[in-house]
Design an enzyme around this catalytic site. Sequence first.
Site, short mmCIF file in Angstrom:
data_model
loop_
_atom_site.label_atom_id
_atom_site.label_comp_id
_atom_site.label_asym_id
_atom_site.label_seq_id
_atom_site.Cartn_x
_atom_site.Cartn_y
_atom_site.Cartn_z
N ASP A 166 -1.10 -4.09 14.93
CA ASP A 166 -2.31 -4.10 14.64
C ASP A 166 -2.04 -4.90 13.69
O ASP A 166 -1.15 -6.43 13.27
CB ASP A 166 -2.16 -2.68 12.93
CG ASP A 166 -1.30 -2.72 12.58
OD1 ASP A 166 -0.56 -3.41 12.48
OD2 ASP A 166 -0.94 -1.00 11.95
N ASN A 185 -1.36 9.37 4.55
CA ASN A 185 -2.61 10.18 5.46
C ASN A 185 -2.00 10.28 6.80
O ASN A 185 -2.88 11.16 6.88
CB ASN A 185 -3.08 9.74 5.02
CG ASN A 185 -3.62 7.64 5.80
OD1 ASN A 185 -3.19 7.36 6.10
ND2 ASN A 185 -5.01 7.77 5.26
N HIS A 230 -1.36 8.75 9.22
CA HIS A 230 -1.41 6.96 9.80
C HIS A 230 -0.95 6.59 10.81
O HIS A 230 0.80 6.45 10.45
CB HIS A 230 -2.57 6.14 9.69
CG HIS A 230 -2.13 5.50 8.28
ND1 HIS A 230 -2.64 4.38 7.60
CD2 HIS A 230 -0.73 4.38 8.10
CE1 HIS A 230 -2.31 4.12 6.96
NE2 HIS A 230 -1.19 3.78 7.01
N GLU A 278 -6.74 5.60 11.65
CA GLU A 278 -6.26 7.08 9.87
C GLU A 278 -6.69 8.08 10.29
O GLU A 278 -7.59 8.43 10.91
CB GLU A 278 -7.92 6.20 9.29
CG GLU A 278 -7.20 4.62 8.37
CD GLU A 278 -6.40 5.05 7.72
OE1 GLU A 278 -5.46 5.70 7.66
OE2 GLU A 278 -6.66 3.67 6.68
C1 F6R Z 1 2.17 -1.44 9.81
C2 F6R Z 1 1.30 -0.20 10.77
C3 F6R Z 1 1.44 0.62 9.50
C4 F6R Z 1 2.35 1.31 8.38
C5 F6R Z 1 2.30 2.23 7.41
C6 F6R Z 1 3.52 2.62 6.66
O1 F6R Z 1 1.93 -2.03 11.06
O2 F6R Z 1 0.99 0.12 11.59
O3 F6R Z 1 0.63 2.32 10.00
O4 F6R Z 1 3.87 1.92 9.43
O5 F6R Z 1 1.01 2.09 6.58
O6 F6R Z 1 3.96 1.26 5.78
P1 F6R Z 1 4.72 1.04 4.44
O7 F6R Z 1 6.15 1.34 5.52
O8 F6R Z 1 4.74 -0.02 3.90
O9 F6R Z 1 4.68 2.44 4.30
#
Ligand code: F6R
Length: 238
Positions: free
Chosen positions: A67, A133, A135, A140
Amino acid sequence: MQLIQCQSKDDAVKKVAGILFDYISDSTKKVFGLATGRTMEPVYAELIRLIKESGADLTGKSFFMLDEYYGLPDNHESSFKFYIKTHFQNPLGLKDEQIFFPPVHLDNAGEKYEEDIRRMGGVDLQLLGIGQNGHIGFNEPGSRKNSLTRRVDLTPETIEANREQFVGDIIPVDALSMGIGTILRAKSLVMLATGKSKADVIQFLVNNKDDPSCPASFLKDHNHFLLVLDPEAASKIS
Ligand code: F6R
Protein backbone atom coordinates in the site's frame (compact mmCIF):
# COMPACT_ATOMS: atom_id res chain seq x y z
CA MET A 1 -4.31 -20.99 9.25
CA GLN A 2 -1.19 -22.17 11.04
CA LEU A 3 -0.29 -20.44 14.29
CA ILE A 4 3.17 -20.08 15.79
CA GLN A 5 3.45 -18.60 19.28
CA CYS A 6 7.00 -17.51 20.00
CA GLN A 7 8.75 -17.15 23.36
CA SER A 8 9.68 -13.50 22.80
CA LYS A 9 9.27 -10.65 20.33
CA ASP A 10 12.82 -11.23 19.19
CA ASP A 11 12.04 -14.89 18.42
CA ALA A 12 8.92 -13.90 16.47
CA VAL A 13 10.87 -11.37 14.42
CA LYS A 14 13.63 -13.90 13.74
CA LYS A 15 11.07 -16.55 12.76
CA VAL A 16 9.45 -14.28 10.16
CA ALA A 17 12.77 -12.93 8.86
CA GLY A 18 14.00 -16.53 8.55
CA ILE A 19 10.94 -17.53 6.52
CA LEU A 20 11.41 -14.55 4.21
CA PHE A 21 15.08 -15.35 3.85
CA ASP A 22 14.39 -19.00 2.97
CA TYR A 23 11.91 -17.92 0.29
CA ILE A 24 14.23 -15.27 -1.08
CA SER A 25 17.07 -17.80 -1.23
CA ASP A 26 14.90 -20.27 -3.17
CA SER A 27 15.59 -19.89 -6.89
CA THR A 28 12.01 -20.88 -7.76
CA LYS A 29 10.52 -18.00 -5.72
CA LYS A 30 10.75 -14.64 -7.42
CA VAL A 31 7.97 -12.29 -6.30
CA PHE A 32 7.42 -10.97 -2.79
CA GLY A 33 4.83 -8.71 -1.23
CA LEU A 34 6.16 -6.32 1.40
CA ALA A 35 4.38 -4.66 4.31
CA THR A 36 5.50 -1.55 6.16
CA GLY A 37 4.75 -0.31 9.70
CA ARG A 38 6.51 -0.47 13.05
CA THR A 39 6.14 -4.25 13.37
CA MET A 40 8.24 -4.84 10.26
CA GLU A 41 11.21 -2.60 11.04
CA PRO A 42 13.11 -5.26 13.06
CA VAL A 43 12.10 -7.92 10.50
CA TYR A 44 13.80 -6.01 7.70
CA ALA A 45 16.85 -5.38 9.88
CA GLU A 46 17.19 -9.11 10.57
CA LEU A 47 16.44 -10.07 6.96
CA ILE A 48 19.15 -7.70 5.72
CA ARG A 49 21.59 -9.21 8.22
CA LEU A 50 20.80 -12.73 6.96
CA ILE A 51 21.08 -11.73 3.31
CA LYS A 52 24.40 -9.92 3.81
CA GLU A 53 25.82 -12.72 5.95
CA SER A 54 24.95 -15.36 3.35
CA GLY A 55 25.86 -13.28 0.30
CA ALA A 56 22.48 -14.27 -1.26
CA ASP A 57 21.99 -12.85 -4.73
CA LEU A 58 18.67 -10.99 -5.16
CA THR A 59 19.02 -10.52 -8.90
CA GLY A 60 15.74 -11.46 -10.58
CA LYS A 61 13.68 -11.02 -7.41
CA SER A 62 10.82 -8.49 -7.43
CA PHE A 63 9.04 -6.84 -4.53
CA PHE A 64 5.54 -5.38 -4.47
CA MET A 65 4.47 -3.04 -1.72
CA LEU A 66 1.10 -3.60 -0.11
CA ASP A 67 0.00 0.00 0.00
CA GLU A 68 0.86 3.69 -0.23
CA TYR A 69 -0.68 6.91 1.00
CA TYR A 70 -2.22 9.47 -1.33
CA GLY A 71 -1.51 13.16 -0.94
CA LEU A 72 2.21 13.04 -0.20
CA PRO A 73 4.94 14.40 -2.47
CA ASP A 74 7.03 11.61 -4.07
CA ASN A 75 9.54 10.26 -1.53
CA HIS A 76 8.02 12.22 1.36
CA GLU A 77 9.34 10.91 4.68
CA SER A 78 5.86 9.71 5.70
CA SER A 79 5.46 7.68 2.51
CA PHE A 80 5.84 3.93 2.41
CA LYS A 81 8.15 4.43 -0.55
CA PHE A 82 10.53 6.30 1.74
CA TYR A 83 10.09 3.61 4.40
CA ILE A 84 10.92 0.72 2.10
CA LYS A 85 13.86 2.55 0.53
CA THR A 86 15.23 3.25 4.02
CA HIS A 87 14.56 -0.12 5.64
CA PHE A 88 15.00 -2.49 2.70
CA GLN A 89 15.95 -1.25 -0.76
CA ASN A 90 18.93 0.98 -0.04
CA PRO A 91 20.67 -1.23 2.55
CA LEU A 92 20.57 -4.09 0.02
CA GLY A 93 21.38 -1.93 -3.01
CA LEU A 94 18.29 -3.17 -4.87
CA LYS A 95 17.54 -1.58 -8.23
CA ASP A 96 14.42 0.60 -8.68
CA GLU A 97 13.14 -1.90 -11.29
CA GLN A 98 13.00 -4.58 -8.56
CA ILE A 99 10.60 -2.67 -6.32
CA PHE A 100 7.03 -2.01 -7.41
CA PHE A 101 5.50 0.95 -5.62
CA PRO A 102 1.72 1.43 -5.78
CA PRO A 103 1.40 3.96 -8.65
CA VAL A 104 -0.57 6.61 -6.75
CA HIS A 105 0.19 9.20 -9.46
CA LEU A 106 -1.84 7.28 -12.09
CA ASP A 107 -5.61 7.52 -12.70
CA ASN A 108 -5.92 3.78 -13.32
CA ALA A 109 -3.54 2.93 -10.46
CA GLY A 110 -5.44 -0.13 -9.21
CA GLU A 111 -5.74 -1.81 -12.62
CA LYS A 112 -2.12 -1.00 -13.44
CA TYR A 113 -0.85 -2.52 -10.18
CA GLU A 114 -2.94 -5.67 -10.60
CA GLU A 115 -1.59 -5.99 -14.14
CA ASP A 116 2.01 -5.57 -12.90
CA ILE A 117 1.53 -8.32 -10.30
CA ARG A 118 0.01 -10.64 -12.93
CA ARG A 119 2.77 -9.88 -15.45
CA MET A 120 5.45 -10.82 -12.91
CA GLY A 121 3.74 -14.17 -12.29
CA GLY A 122 1.91 -13.43 -9.02
CA VAL A 123 3.19 -13.07 -5.47
CA ASP A 124 5.00 -16.11 -4.03
CA LEU A 125 5.09 -14.86 -0.45
CA GLN A 126 3.13 -11.95 1.02
CA LEU A 127 4.31 -10.41 4.29
CA LEU A 128 1.52 -8.89 6.39
CA GLY A 129 1.04 -6.92 9.56
CA ILE A 130 -2.37 -6.32 11.12
CA GLY A 131 -4.06 -3.14 12.29
CA GLN A 132 -5.71 -2.95 15.70
CA ASN A 133 -9.03 -2.86 13.82
CA GLY A 134 -8.17 -5.99 11.82
CA HIS A 135 -7.09 -4.23 8.65
CA ILE A 136 -4.62 -5.89 6.29
CA GLY A 137 -2.86 -3.53 3.93
CA PHE A 138 -5.35 -0.69 4.20
CA ASN A 139 -8.39 -2.90 3.76
CA GLU A 140 -10.37 -1.40 6.56
CA PRO A 141 -13.40 -3.08 8.24
CA GLY A 142 -16.20 -3.45 5.69
CA SER A 143 -13.81 -4.22 2.80
CA ARG A 144 -14.98 -7.02 0.53
CA LYS A 145 -13.29 -10.40 0.36
CA ASN A 146 -12.85 -10.16 -3.42
CA SER A 147 -11.62 -6.55 -3.42
CA LEU A 148 -8.67 -5.68 -5.66
CA THR A 149 -6.12 -2.86 -5.58
CA ARG A 150 -8.02 0.40 -5.20
CA ARG A 151 -8.19 3.77 -3.50
CA VAL A 152 -9.44 3.42 0.07
CA ASP A 153 -10.32 5.84 2.85
CA LEU A 154 -8.47 5.38 6.12
CA THR A 155 -10.61 5.10 9.22
CA PRO A 156 -10.12 7.69 12.00
CA GLU A 157 -8.67 4.87 14.18
CA THR A 158 -6.03 4.03 11.56
CA ILE A 159 -5.09 7.68 11.14
CA GLU A 160 -4.77 7.96 14.91
CA ALA A 161 -2.76 4.71 15.21
CA ASN A 162 -0.33 5.89 12.53
CA ARG A 163 -0.16 9.54 13.62
CA GLU A 164 3.20 9.19 15.38
CA GLN A 165 4.73 7.93 12.12
CA PHE A 166 3.72 10.98 10.08
CA VAL A 167 6.49 13.47 9.49
CA GLY A 168 5.51 17.13 8.97
CA ASP A 169 2.05 18.62 8.62
CA ILE A 170 0.41 16.37 6.03
CA ILE A 171 -1.89 13.74 7.54
CA PRO A 172 -2.88 11.25 4.82
CA VAL A 173 -6.55 10.28 4.80
CA ASP A 174 -6.59 7.80 1.92
CA ALA A 175 -4.33 5.25 0.31
CA LEU A 176 -3.91 2.86 -2.59
CA SER A 177 -4.03 -0.66 -1.18
CA MET A 178 -3.85 -4.15 -2.58
CA GLY A 179 -7.30 -5.64 -2.04
CA ILE A 180 -8.17 -8.66 0.07
CA GLY A 181 -8.72 -10.59 -3.17
CA THR A 182 -5.26 -9.49 -4.34
CA ILE A 183 -3.69 -10.68 -1.08
CA LEU A 184 -5.57 -14.00 -1.21
CA ARG A 185 -4.03 -14.72 -4.64
CA ALA A 186 -0.52 -14.81 -3.14
CA LYS A 187 0.73 -18.39 -2.90
CA SER A 188 1.76 -18.02 0.76
CA LEU A 189 0.95 -15.49 3.46
CA VAL A 190 2.94 -14.78 6.60
CA MET A 191 1.54 -12.38 9.17
CA LEU A 192 3.43 -11.05 12.17
CA ALA A 193 1.74 -9.44 15.18
CA THR A 194 3.69 -8.21 18.17
CA GLY A 195 2.83 -6.18 21.25
CA LYS A 196 -0.16 -5.95 23.55
CA SER A 197 -1.95 -3.43 21.31
CA LYS A 198 -2.61 -6.38 18.95
CA ALA A 199 -3.88 -8.82 21.61
CA ASP A 200 -7.61 -8.06 21.15
CA VAL A 201 -7.58 -8.25 17.37
CA ILE A 202 -5.54 -11.46 17.45
CA GLN A 203 -8.01 -13.02 19.87
CA PHE A 204 -10.83 -12.08 17.47
CA LEU A 205 -8.94 -13.36 14.44
CA VAL A 206 -8.18 -16.72 16.05
CA ASN A 207 -11.86 -17.25 16.92
CA ASN A 208 -13.61 -15.91 13.81
CA LYS A 209 -13.54 -16.20 10.04
CA ASP A 210 -15.00 -14.34 7.09
CA ASP A 211 -16.18 -11.51 9.32
CA PRO A 212 -16.16 -8.14 7.46
CA SER A 213 -15.60 -6.33 10.76
CA CYS A 214 -12.12 -7.91 10.84
CA PRO A 215 -10.72 -8.05 7.27
CA ALA A 216 -7.83 -10.31 8.33
CA SER A 217 -10.41 -13.03 9.11
CA PHE A 218 -10.96 -13.41 5.34
CA LEU A 219 -7.48 -14.95 5.12
CA LYS A 220 -8.20 -17.90 7.36
CA ASP A 221 -9.16 -20.27 4.54
CA HIS A 222 -5.99 -19.56 2.59
CA ASN A 223 -4.05 -22.83 2.17
CA HIS A 224 -0.76 -21.31 3.30
CA PHE A 225 -1.49 -18.68 5.93
CA LEU A 226 1.00 -18.58 8.79
CA LEU A 227 0.36 -16.31 11.78
CA VAL A 228 3.41 -15.61 13.96
CA LEU A 229 2.87 -14.04 17.40
CA ASP A 230 4.96 -12.78 20.27
CA PRO A 231 3.73 -13.48 23.83
CA GLU A 232 1.99 -10.09 24.18
CA ALA A 233 0.03 -10.37 20.94
CA ALA A 234 -0.93 -13.93 21.92
CA SER A 235 -1.81 -13.02 25.51
CA LYS A 236 -5.61 -13.10 25.05
CA ILE A 237 -5.81 -16.37 23.15
CA SER A 238 -7.33 -19.00 25.40
C1 F6R B 1 1.51 -1.54 6.18
C2 F6R B 1 0.18 -2.08 6.28
C3 F6R B 1 -0.61 -2.09 7.55
C4 F6R B 1 0.22 -2.41 8.80
C5 F6R B 1 -0.67 -2.30 10.04
C6 F6R B 1 0.13 -2.52 11.30
O1 F6R B 1 2.02 -1.68 4.87
O2 F6R B 1 -0.29 -2.49 5.29
O3 F6R B 1 -1.65 -3.02 7.42
O4 F6R B 1 0.75 -3.70 8.70
O5 F6R B 1 -1.28 -1.05 10.09
O6 F6R B 1 1.03 -1.47 11.47
P1 F6R B 1 2.09 -1.47 12.67
O7 F6R B 1 3.05 -2.56 12.35
O8 F6R B 1 2.74 -0.11 12.59
O9 F6R B 1 1.33 -1.72 13.90
